[in-house]
Design a protein around this motif. Structure first.
Motif, PDB file in Angstrom:
ATOM      1  N   ALA A 165      50.554 -76.099  15.961  1.00  0.00           N
ATOM      2  CA  ALA A 165      50.854 -75.078  14.958  1.00  0.00           C
ATOM      3  C   ALA A 165      49.800 -75.045  13.862  1.00  0.00           C
ATOM      4  N   ARG A 166      49.193 -76.177  13.561  1.00  0.00           N
ATOM      5  CA  ARG A 166      48.177 -76.221  12.492  1.00  0.00           C
ATOM      6  C   ARG A 166      46.862 -75.601  12.943  1.00  0.00           C
ATOM      7  N   ARG A 167      46.533 -75.700  14.215  1.00  0.00           N
ATOM      8  CA  ARG A 167      45.238 -75.231  14.704  1.00  0.00           C
ATOM      9  C   ARG A 167      45.237 -73.753  15.085  1.00  0.00           C
ATOM     10  N   SER A 168      46.355 -73.092  15.034  1.00  0.00           N
ATOM     11  CA  SER A 168      46.417 -71.717  15.516  1.00  0.00           C
ATOM     12  C   SER A 168      46.580 -70.734  14.358  1.00  0.00           C
ATOM     13  N   THR A 169      46.637 -69.463  14.704  1.00  0.00           N
ATOM     14  CA  THR A 169      46.804 -68.412  13.701  1.00  0.00           C
ATOM     15  C   THR A 169      48.217 -68.487  13.115  1.00  0.00           C
ATOM     16  N   PRO A 170      48.434 -67.896  11.938  1.00  0.00           N
ATOM     17  CA  PRO A 170      49.784 -67.941  11.342  1.00  0.00           C
ATOM     18  C   PRO A 170      50.859 -67.329  12.240  1.00  0.00           C
ATOM     19  N   ARG A 171      50.523 -66.239  12.935  1.00  0.00           N
ATOM     20  CA  ARG A 171      51.508 -65.600  13.807  1.00  0.00           C
ATOM     21  C   ARG A 171      51.881 -66.518  14.972  1.00  0.00           C
ATOM     22  N   ARG A 172      50.861 -67.113  15.596  1.00  0.00           N
ATOM     23  CA  ARG A 172      51.118 -68.026  16.714  1.00  0.00           C
ATOM     24  C   ARG A 172      51.880 -69.257  16.230  1.00  0.00           C
ATOM     25  N   SER A 173      51.545 -69.734  15.048  1.00  0.00           N
ATOM     26  CA  SER A 173      52.233 -70.886  14.480  1.00  0.00           C
ATOM     27  C   SER A 173      53.719 -70.591  14.282  1.00  0.00           C
ATOM     28  N   LEU A 174      54.027 -69.388  13.798  1.00  0.00           N
ATOM     29  CA  LEU A 174      55.418 -68.996  13.609  1.00  0.00           C
ATOM     30  C   LEU A 174      56.152 -68.918  14.928  1.00  0.00           C
ATOM     31  N   ILE A 175      55.505 -68.364  15.954  1.00  0.00           N
ATOM     32  CA  ILE A 175      56.124 -68.254  17.275  1.00  0.00           C
ATOM     33  C   ILE A 175      56.385 -69.645  17.852  1.00  0.00           C
ATOM     34  N   ILE A 176      55.409 -70.563  17.691  1.00  0.00           N
ATOM     35  CA  ILE A 176      55.571 -71.924  18.199  1.00  0.00           C
ATOM     36  C   ILE A 176      56.741 -72.615  17.508  1.00  0.00           C
ATOM     37  N   ARG A 177      56.803 -72.494  16.184  1.00  0.00           N
ATOM     38  CA  ARG A 177      57.892 -73.140  15.435  1.00  0.00           C
ATOM     39  C   ARG A 177      59.253 -72.556  15.820  1.00  0.00           C
TER      40      ARG A 177
END
Length: 130
Positions: free
Chosen positions: A8-20
């Motif tokens: 989640a830290r290494r990706s874009t904010p949108r991808r981070s939100l989807i992962i979380r």
């Protein structure tokens, strides 16, 4: 963060939100599935007010939870419509809240709906839920 392994830290904010969101959904699925398996008597009860209600006559209700969700959806196809309407509502809510006026209109619409529900329920003959 340690559960996500830094993805989640290494990706874009949108991808981070989807992962979380996906990880949270999987955690809920695991916990609720464990509760359904470990406590079938508790998850098989239905309550209406303070009194316990039996499903059909004398037998107890089958355990309810994520593991029995597919059978419930197959037995009651109208639940698919409920899910589709919920998805449509949330997508429309996102579109509405992107607009500056939407932030103001959504609470006003919710407040207005509270006054409209009672007369519409009376006209449709829907009993009071409380």
């Amino acid at each position: 963060d340690t559960l996500l392994g830094g993805a989640a830290r290494r990706s874009t904010p949108r991808r981070s939100l989807i992962i979380r969101t996906a990880v949270s959904a999987l955690q809920c699925l695991a916990v609720l599935s464990a509760l359904q398996l470990c406590m079938p008597l508790l998850t098989g009860r239905q309550y209406r007010g303070p009194l316990e209600k039996r499903c059909a006559g004398v037998r107890a209700c089958p355990p309810q939870g994520p593991l029995s969700m597919l059978s419930a959806l197959l037995a009651h196809p109208l639940l698919w419509l409920n899910g589709l309407l919920a998805l449509t509502y949330h997508v429309a809510e996102i579109a509405l809240l992107r607009n500056p006026w939407g932030v103001l209109l959504k609470p006003i619409a919710s407040l207005g709906a509270t006054f409209i529900i009672e007369p519409v329920s009376a006209v449709l003959g829907i009993a009071d839920a409380s």
